[in-house]
Design an enzyme around this catalytic site. Structure first.
Site, PDB file in Angstrom:
ATOM      1  N   TYR A 178       0.978  -1.086   0.381  1.00 45.77           N
ATOM      2  CA  TYR A 178       0.265   0.247  -0.228  1.00 45.77           C
ATOM      3  C   TYR A 178       1.252   1.137   0.094  1.00 45.77           C
ATOM      4  O   TYR A 178       2.277   1.063   0.190  1.00 45.77           O
ATOM      5  CB  TYR A 178      -0.975  -0.017   0.943  1.00 45.77           C
ATOM      6  CG  TYR A 178      -0.097   0.297   3.016  1.00 45.77           C
ATOM      7  CD1 TYR A 178      -0.002  -0.453   2.916  1.00 45.77           C
ATOM      8  CD2 TYR A 178      -0.336   1.286   3.030  1.00 45.77           C
ATOM      9  CE1 TYR A 178       0.545  -0.439   4.779  1.00 45.77           C
ATOM     10  CE2 TYR A 178       0.483   1.943   4.383  1.00 45.77           C
ATOM     11  CZ  TYR A 178       0.993   0.562   4.841  1.00 45.77           C
ATOM     12  OH  TYR A 178       1.353   1.332   6.061  1.00 45.77           O
ATOM     13  N   CYS A 179       0.216   2.273  -0.260  1.00 43.10           N
ATOM     14  CA  CYS A 179       1.605   3.813  -0.954  1.00 43.10           C
ATOM     15  C   CYS A 179      -0.227   4.182  -0.142  1.00 43.10           C
ATOM     16  O   CYS A 179      -1.217   4.511   0.180  1.00 43.10           O
ATOM     17  CB  CYS A 179       2.058   3.991  -1.884  1.00 43.10           C
ATOM     18  SG  CYS A 179       1.096   3.423  -3.197  1.00 43.10           S
ATOM     19  N   THR A 180      -0.094   6.156  -0.674  1.00 40.90           N
ATOM     20  CA  THR A 180      -0.448   6.853  -0.078  1.00 40.90           C
ATOM     21  C   THR A 180      -2.533   7.015  -1.393  1.00 40.90           C
ATOM     22  O   THR A 180      -3.514   6.470  -1.105  1.00 40.90           O
ATOM     23  CB  THR A 180      -0.002   8.212  -0.600  1.00 40.90           C
ATOM     24  OG1 THR A 180       1.154   8.607   0.694  1.00 40.90           O
ATOM     25  CG2 THR A 180      -1.164   9.539  -0.371  1.00 40.90           C
ATOM     26  N   ILE A 207      -4.014   4.593   0.771  1.00 40.12           N
ATOM     27  CA  ILE A 207      -4.887   4.681   1.805  1.00 40.12           C
ATOM     28  C   ILE A 207      -5.551   6.122   1.727  1.00 40.12           C
ATOM     29  O   ILE A 207      -7.217   5.496   2.630  1.00 40.12           O
ATOM     30  CB  ILE A 207      -3.725   6.167   2.603  1.00 40.12           C
ATOM     31  CG1 ILE A 207      -2.212   4.178   2.479  1.00 40.12           C
ATOM     32  CG2 ILE A 207      -4.292   5.786   4.139  1.00 40.12           C
ATOM     33  CD1 ILE A 207      -1.516   5.462   3.334  1.00 40.12           C
TER      34      ILE A 207
END
Ligand SMILES: [Zn+2]
Ligand SMILES: [Zn+2]
Length: 321
Positions: A178-180, A207
């Site tokens: 996951y990342c932003t 996210i």
């Protein structure tokens, strides 16, 4: 009262004449009165723009009407005022700086981790055979991350490929990256597959989308963002604060940029220390002759690179990473 939106998006798609596209696209954005930052590369688009709800609507419709960009999943936030002051649209070699530039080796359009919608990510993340991997940098995961996530000690995403060996111990697990906003995961998960990891997933929309669609459950702390908000809340289910003041150690969710423009480091600082140090990370920075006036937000319009390890010649930090 005018309503404003901030849009965040990316898209891996082949753009034939990226340089010309960037110039035309800048004109188009300006004609709509938008502000923000967009990166154009041969491999696609990465952007965050802000403006009136009407302009944002026109912007999204125009991109969606182009078949290359028809699938863009815009993340839309209502904001009290535009999140940027200027409009930039630049041509670069990659839409997110990873150093993984060879499309014959890493090409998210052809091969990348399986996309998990927020609800599916939520359902899978606590299984014993799953490892949650945060592919973001130190200043981001120190402010907020998923409970039990594996984090990497990196200052920039371009350092990610060098960390692959550290992850070898998880080769037999299902990896959920996951990342932003999802853009880094497209390449990070593609690289993991390329390196022999077999069961790789990525949180689609990152996210930000997870916060909107799954209530942000088990995301601890706040999410760093690349505009004047600096961070946003994600978790409305079981929120906690995990970050601490760099100077006194007290728990604080507040992220600022150091007021010394030559330092400009992203760090967490409580309001008391902020007042005392005038928004600087240290006494040394507070004594700097070009120190900027601290207005309590820690956001500066002409911010140079986020960390002092930045290389000369690099421009603005990417928008929708
Ligand atoms: Zn403090
Ligand atoms: Zn500093």
């Amino acid at each position: 009262m005018t309503k404003y939106n901030t849009l965040l998006y990316y898209c891996y798609a082949t753009i034939a004449d990226g340089e010309q596209f960037a110039a035309d696209h800048l004109k188009f954005c300006k004609s709509l009165g938008l502000t923000g930052r967009i990166i154009v590369a041969d491999e696609g688009l990465n952007g965050t723009v802000s403006g009136s709800a009407e302009s944002c609507e026109t912007y999204m419709n125009t991109l969606h009407s182009d078949e290359r960009f028809a699938g863009i999943d815009f993340k839309i936030d209502e904001v009290a005022e535009p999140s940027f002051v200027k409009m930039h649209c630049r041509y670069k070699s990659e839409i997110v700086h990873s150093g993984l530039r060879d499309p014959n080796m890493i090409n998210p359009q052809l091969k990348t981790g399986k996309h998990l919608e927020p609800k599916d990510f939520l359902a899978m993340k606590d299984r014993d055979d799953v490892v949650i991997l945060d592919v973001r940098s130190n200043y981001e995961h120190s402010l907020g991350k998923f409970k039990n996530a594996v984090t990497l000690d990196i200052e920039n995403f371009r350092d990610f490929p060098a960390m692959i060996n550290e992850l070898a111990q998880y080769k037999d697990k299902k990896i959920l990256t996951y990342c932003t906003g999802g853009i880094k995961c497209e390449k990070a998960s593609a690289l993991l597959l390329h390196e022999g990891f077999s069961d790789v997933y990525q949180l689609h929309g990152g996210i930000i989308k997870y916060g909107k669609e799954a209530g942000g459950e088990d995301f601890e702390g706040k999410c760093y963002v690349f505009d004047n908000r600096l961070s946003v809340d994600v978790n409305s289910v079981n929120p906690v604060i995990i970050s601490t003041c760099r100077n006194c150690g007290k728990t604080t969710p507040k992220m600022i940029n150091c007021a010394n423009p030559e330092c400009n480091e992203h760090f967490t600082q409580c309001d008391d220390c902020g007042a005392q140090l005038e928004g600087c990370c240290s006494d040394v920075c507070q004594a700097h002759p070009r120190k900027r006036a601290y207005d309590g937000t820690g956001y500066y319009v002409k911010a140079p690179q986020p960390v002092n390890t930045a290389k000369k010649g690099e421009k603005l930090q990417l928008a929708a990473e």
